[in-house]
Design an enzyme around this catalytic site. Structure first.
Site, PDB file in Angstrom:
ATOM      1  CG  ASP A 152     -12.791  -6.523   5.061  1.00  0.00           C
ATOM      2  OD1 ASP A 152     -12.360  -5.761   5.941  1.00  0.00           O
ATOM      3  OD2 ASP A 152     -13.395  -6.113   4.051  1.00  0.00           O
ATOM      4  CE1 TYR A 156      -3.414  -2.565  -0.131  1.00  0.00           C
ATOM      5  CE2 TYR A 156      -4.192  -1.806   2.000  1.00  0.00           C
ATOM      6  CZ  TYR A 156      -4.334  -2.609   0.893  1.00  0.00           C
ATOM      7  OH  TYR A 156      -5.427  -3.446   0.795  1.00  0.00           O
ATOM      8  CG  ASP A 214      -7.631  -3.935   3.688  1.00  0.00           C
ATOM      9  OD1 ASP A 214      -8.735  -3.957   4.272  1.00  0.00           O
ATOM     10  OD2 ASP A 214      -7.413  -3.251   2.666  1.00  0.00           O
ATOM     11  CG  ASP A 245      -1.203 -19.520   2.273  1.00  0.00           C
ATOM     12  OD1 ASP A 245      -0.552 -19.462   3.330  1.00  0.00           O
ATOM     13  OD2 ASP A 245      -0.781 -20.105   1.252  1.00  0.00           O
ATOM     14  CE  LYS A 285       2.041 -17.786   0.329  1.00  0.00           C
ATOM     15  NZ  LYS A 285       1.376 -19.056   0.557  1.00  0.00           N
TER      16      LYS A 285
HETATM   17 MG    MG Z   1     -10.677  -3.011   3.936  1.00  0.00          MG
END
Ligand code: MG
Ligand code: NAI
Length: 325
Positions: free
Chosen positions: A226, A119, A222, A198, A166
């Site tokens: 969720d 990001y 992120d 994962d 990872k």
């Molecule tokens: Mg989000």
């Protein structure tokens, strides 16, 4: 001294749930609120999604309460997190009694790196066929996050944390992240284990109880938070805190929910719990606990919004929380 709180409702249901959080703050504390604009609507008017004065306000206020921004989310929230010097995004995902959760035993907190990873904005279109992205990981940001994670564990009832990464594939970047975080934990005498991100996605769905505090890179935090929202009853429930060196910004994890915006039916829980995190951050631990208690009892006994199977409005839920307070 009265603390100054910047209030940035933004777009969509941000405009509906932020006033709910504000009402709760007004009920338990005595703050000076300063409202400012950001998002799609102000961009349409002025050409800028994040006006300079909004950035400056967030940078100088004792704390900021943010709602959500639409299409312009990245142009708003990334600079706002920078304005408060935020290096960690704290995202608790807890299943509350009375909420029909897929995994009712879930009680996990994500500590998400908040400044770099994928990001950091280094994307390029190199040709008609090729686009690239540079993933940034520094030891200093990883150390700061790990230091925060250690303090978080020491101040709580958790026994340690799990680092999700990872590093088996991204050996250099996640390798550095993993190594740095584990080293800091070791030096501080905090228990830390690790999991591939994962595999974590599967494990948390099958047996969420094994996880408490999860430390992860930006994108992973992120996505995985969720995912956890889905396990505990939906995005309407998840608050977050962007903690910075100077000040901090609090926001629900969800976005503008265009499918229900304007109807007055958004679940205000995530925004109200974000306000509870704000209170705790400013040193009002007792008030923060009272707000969480009130929210917990309303989730259990109702009224509930449509995302939780009820038919109450945002205002019905908010006024009931305020009554309980
Ligand atoms: Mg989000
Ligand atoms: P979203 O979080 O807005 O909505 C996803 C789903 O969850 C929708 O069905 C929505 O109705 C439901 N939902 C979310 N919050 C809810 C609440 N409080 N009560 C009841 N239901 C709720 O995510 P989506 O649809 O991916 O994005 C919509 C817009 O929001 C996009 O323009 C996106 O850029 C923006 N966004 C902004 C964020 C921010 O400002 N921090 C974060 C995520 C998305």
């Amino acid at each position: 001294m009265t603390e100054e709180i910047a209030v940035i409702p933004g777009d969509g249901i941000g405009k509906e749930v932020t006033p709910a959080a504000l009402e709760v703050l007004e009920t338990v504390g005595d703050f000076e609120f300063i409202e400012a604009e950001a998002g799609d609507a102000v961009k349409e008017e002025t050409g800028e999604a994040l006006p300079e004065e909004t950035y400056e306000l967030a940078a100088s206020a004792d704390a900021t309460l943010f709602g959500a921004a639409g299409e312009t989310a990245a142009d708003v929230i990334l600079p706002l997190r920078e304005a408060v010097g935020s290096f960690v995004n704290v995202r608790p995902a807890r299943a509350y009694p009375g909420v029909d959760a897929l995994r009712p035993e879930t009680d996990v907190v994500f500590l998400r790196e908040n400044t770099e990873g994928v990001y950091s904005g280094h994307e390029n279109r190199l040709s008609e066929d090729l686009s690239t992205l540079t993933r940034v990981v520094t030891s200093s940001a990883s150390e700061r996050l790990a230091g925060f994670a250690c303090e978080y564990v020491e101040d709580s009832e958790h026994e340690g944390f799990t680092v999700a990464h990872k590093a088996n594939v991204m050996r250099e970047t996640d390798g550095r992240f993993r190594e740095t975080v584990l080293k800091v934990a070791d030096e501080r005498g905090v228990d830390a284990d690790e999991v591939l991100m994962d595999a974590f996605a599967t494990h948390i769905c099958l047996d969420s109880e094994q996880f408490g505090v999860v430390v992860c890179p930006n994108l992973a935090g992120d996505v995985l938070s969720d995912l956890a929202a889905g396990l505990v009853g939906g995005l309407g429930l998840l608050p977050s805190a962007n903690i910075g060196t100077e000040n901090a910004l609090f926001e629900p994890v969800h976005g503008t929910a265009p499918d229900i915006a304007g109807e007055g039916v958004a679940n205000p829980t995530a925004a109200i719990l974000s306000a509870a995190m704000l209170l705790d951050h400013l040193g009002y631990a007792e008030e923060s606990a009272r707000v969480e208690e009130a929210v917990t009892s309303v989730l259990d006994e109702g009224p509930r919004t449509a995302d939780l199977g009820g038919n109450a409005s945002t205002e019905d839920v908010t006024s009931t929380v305020v009554e309980r307070l």
